[in-house]
Design a protein around this motif. Sequence first.
Motif, short mmCIF file in Angstrom:
data_model
loop_
_atom_site.label_atom_id
_atom_site.label_comp_id
_atom_site.label_asym_id
_atom_site.label_seq_id
_atom_site.Cartn_x
_atom_site.Cartn_y
_atom_site.Cartn_z
N THR A 73 0.83 -1.20 0.00
CA THR A 73 0.00 0.00 0.00
C THR A 73 0.86 1.25 0.00
N SER B 51 -3.93 6.85 -0.97
CA SER B 51 -4.41 5.92 -1.98
C SER B 51 -4.48 6.62 -3.34
N ARG C 129 -3.92 -1.91 -6.28
CA ARG C 129 -4.29 -3.16 -5.60
C ARG C 129 -5.81 -3.32 -5.58
N CYS D 2 -7.98 -3.78 -3.30
CA CYS D 2 -8.76 -2.98 -2.34
C CYS D 2 -9.01 -1.59 -2.90
N ASP D 3 -7.96 -1.01 -3.51
CA ASP D 3 -8.09 0.35 -4.03
C ASP D 3 -8.98 0.38 -5.28
N CYS E 224 -2.09 -9.07 -5.73
CA CYS E 224 -1.19 -9.03 -4.57
C CYS E 224 -0.43 -10.33 -4.42
N CYS F 18 -3.91 -6.45 6.18
CA CYS F 18 -4.88 -6.57 5.08
C CYS F 18 -6.10 -7.38 5.52
N CYS G 102 -8.02 -2.08 3.39
CA CYS G 102 -6.67 -1.83 2.89
C CYS G 102 -5.64 -1.75 4.01
N ARG H 39 -4.75 0.91 5.71
CA ARG H 39 -4.01 2.17 5.83
C ARG H 39 -4.25 2.84 7.18
#
Lengths: 342, 329
Positions: A49, A53, A93, A95-96, A130, A137, A316, A318
């Motif tokens: 990550t 983002s 990725r 998630c993004d 990934c 995660c 994600c 973050r």
Amino acid sequence: MRKCALSKLPDVFEKIASEMTLFLPVDREDGRAEYQQWVPGKALSDALTTVKSPKDLFFPQTEDLMRFKVEGKKIAIDDIREDVEPFAVFGVRACDVRSLDILDRVFLTEPRDSYYAEKREKGVVVSLSCEKPAETCFCTAFGIDPLTSAGDVAVWKTETALFFKANTEKGGAFLKIIEELTEDTAGEEVEAVKAKTEKILQKLPLRDVPVNAFGGGKTQALFDRPEWDTLSESCLGCGTCTFVCPTCQCYDIKDFSAGNAVIRYRCWDSCMYSEFTKMAHGNNRVTQKERFRQRFMHKLVYFPENHDGLFSCVGCGRCLRSCPVSMNIVKVMRKIGGKHNA
Amino acid sequence: MQKMTREALLEKARELLSSGKVSAVLGWKKGEFDYDVTPAVFDSVDALEDFVWGDFCGANLSKYLIKETKKHRVLVFLKPCDTYSMNQLLTEHRFEREQVHAVGVPCDGMADINLLRRKAGEGIVSVDSIGEEIKVETLYSDEPVIIDRREVLLERCVNCKSKKHAAFDELLSDAGEDSSSDRFQDVEKLESMTPDERFEFWQNELSRCIRCNACRDVCPACTCETCVFNNPSSGAENKAPVNSFEEQMFHIIRAFHVAGRCTDCGECARVCPEHIPLHLINRKIIKDMNAFYGVFQAGAEVGAKSPLLDYTVSDIEPGAVFDGRDHDA
Ligand code: SF4
Ligand code: SF4
Ligand code: SF4
Ligand code: SF4
């Protein structure tokens, strides 16, 4: 599916950059990665990550909207938005990628946000599967598959090669650009990498956060839970979590006065801030507990309620990494919904 | 590893809670992992189950005293560096001293999870400190990775200013000593740059700032009830970086506002998600103040006047240009 040797990656980037602006995650000296515009010599980061983002590329932290200019007794209103050139974001990725679906729900339903829409139309999202998920995660808890990313083009990386698959028409056109650098393949190698990562996914410590305890219709049951008091007590109200989050979408609209003209711009806002959505009568949420609760209720209850069950957290991790007091959505979910998913 | 044990802290917490001397304990709470410790208020002996003490208790709890002493008489655990912040807050009348029972905990330096990640790799599932070694298990290594603890200490611990508590009601160990680290070394490096180099250095660092405000909100010197940057009536309210100039202004204004009150606790640099070395700005000001007015450590004593608030006839002329170099030479 198309394939090219990993060693050809710089050529691939060069080719793409000759047609459109290319953004990709790049390693920084401090050990983290961030999205940067590609120029020769910049290499794709292996980091899972980035600090912020790719949301920034579609919904920038600050963005000029219009200018009002006073001329005598008239006010002229100019559209001063910057021209958006076609661009590609490489290495997004899963998630993004999902976070963009979530932002689409907000910005592309009527009244459509033309600033966002234009960037979505002109941007090609090239995802990257990934290989080494982190302990922070938990995308799979939200039904996201990190091994088969969506986006306009899906990319898998093995130790020696890259594999490309177009998911959309835009993605097909993108693959045309790099056609000469790639060749057709059945892509068996992809399955092998996926199988290896699949094993890690089974071991991820946060894979079973209790999502089922949340969702639409749970407002009454969760709003007054006593746990909000202890969960929110350490929160500084800084808003870091909202700024690094790929799905946080709140913004403020402000005027910047420049003599006889006013520039209206928008900037990210945070529900964690005391002056958030302040109105003539004062503020909706006067305590940090209420502001804190809003962030999580929005992601885990209100959003799914209004958007066919879609959660607006993508796991994600973050916020887990960036919160100065290490408070985050996983702690909230487990405290309120139990340790494991039932 | 911290030489002082969790059990010793717990014993103190239980004792004071059960005797009714305090109604809450400010400490650190276990997270999902071994490293994501959260500051927390424990209001019963049962709640102490999640209490932790160890290498990831870097968070300075002093600022929470403002909020918690309004509700409780509080037992707070303070590392040596944290005690300076408490004193400074008392100097600024932020809470009542009687509401606090401060227990000084000796500190062997705290670990930086970001450095640990860089050494041990991603996927950290467990961290165990034994002596000067940190044993890390990750999703990607079959064997635990062993890291030398001294290599992953927080910057402020590498440059620890003192192992001696500046204030306490009781100490859990013998009094510590002042440290001999040279925390101004990095400032000197900046001073030796040309103005252009220095400008470029800060442009590069500050351009990453996302104005998340974590540095301000964690700072024990930033205790205004409403910060000018959050106050819509102040004329300076600003939520986001409009341009890099405004971005720098935020940091410069903040640095000047905490000048003379910043204890160099290092929390700002510890929490910045963009890893901006904010401590260097504050430390430059401290270094200059020391050179102008004599050595002063904010928070060393309650009530001490910062030289910036205390005019004496021998003060140097405010207009004197000082850049650390000898112009007569
Ligand atoms: S949860 Fe953490 S990151 Fe978010 S506002 Fe609170 S302290 Fe800041
Ligand atoms: S809430 Fe946290 S984990 Fe969820 S999407 Fe936002 S930053 Fe990621
Ligand atoms: S914590 Fe870092 S990124 Fe956030 S406002 Fe402060 S300097 Fe900027
Ligand atoms: S400015 Fe930074 S070092 Fe100084 S008191 Fe605040 S957080 Fe601590």
